[in-house]
Design a protein around this motif. Structure first.
Motif, PDB file in Angstrom:
ATOM      1  N   PHE A  84      42.888 -31.721   1.821  1.00 20.32           N
ATOM      2  CA  PHE A  84      41.759 -31.925   2.725  1.00 20.32           C
ATOM      3  C   PHE A  84      41.586 -30.749   3.676  1.00 20.32           C
ATOM      4  N   ASN A 124      37.598 -33.011   0.760  1.00 19.02           N
ATOM      5  CA  ASN A 124      38.767 -32.607  -0.015  1.00 19.02           C
ATOM      6  C   ASN A 124      38.380 -31.580  -1.064  1.00 19.02           C
ATOM      7  N   THR A 169      34.705 -37.165   3.761  1.00 16.63           N
ATOM      8  CA  THR A 169      35.174 -38.295   4.557  1.00 16.63           C
ATOM      9  C   THR A 169      34.058 -38.704   5.510  1.00 16.63           C
TER      10      THR A 169
END
Length: 76
Positions: free
Chosen positions: A8, A51, A57
């Protein structure tokens, strides 16, 4: 490190709640030109991440608030 879904990267950006001042009109040749601005320095912070696989996210949005002090457990 071989699974790109587990790698990430995240970054945060701050956005001021008070817009910066624009142009100031003054007579030609004025030596001291001032701009009146507010003393409001609050901002909203946004943190975004993704990621190596290309999935994002959900963004984390931090609003200004009161700071809570950790005073520990009383009477414990």
């Amino acid at each position: 490190m071989s699974d790109p879904r587990r790698i990430f990267n995240a970054d945060e950006s701050g956005f001021p709640s008070q817009a910066k001042g624009g142009r100031v009109l003054a007579p030609a040749g004025a030596r001291h030109v001032y701009q009146v601005v507010t003393n409001n320095k609050t901002q909203i912070t946004v943190m975004a991440g993704f990621n190596a696989y290309g999935e994002y996210t959900p963004p984390m949005i931090l609003f200004p608030g009161k700071r809570i002090r950790d005073v520990g457990l009383a009477g414990g």
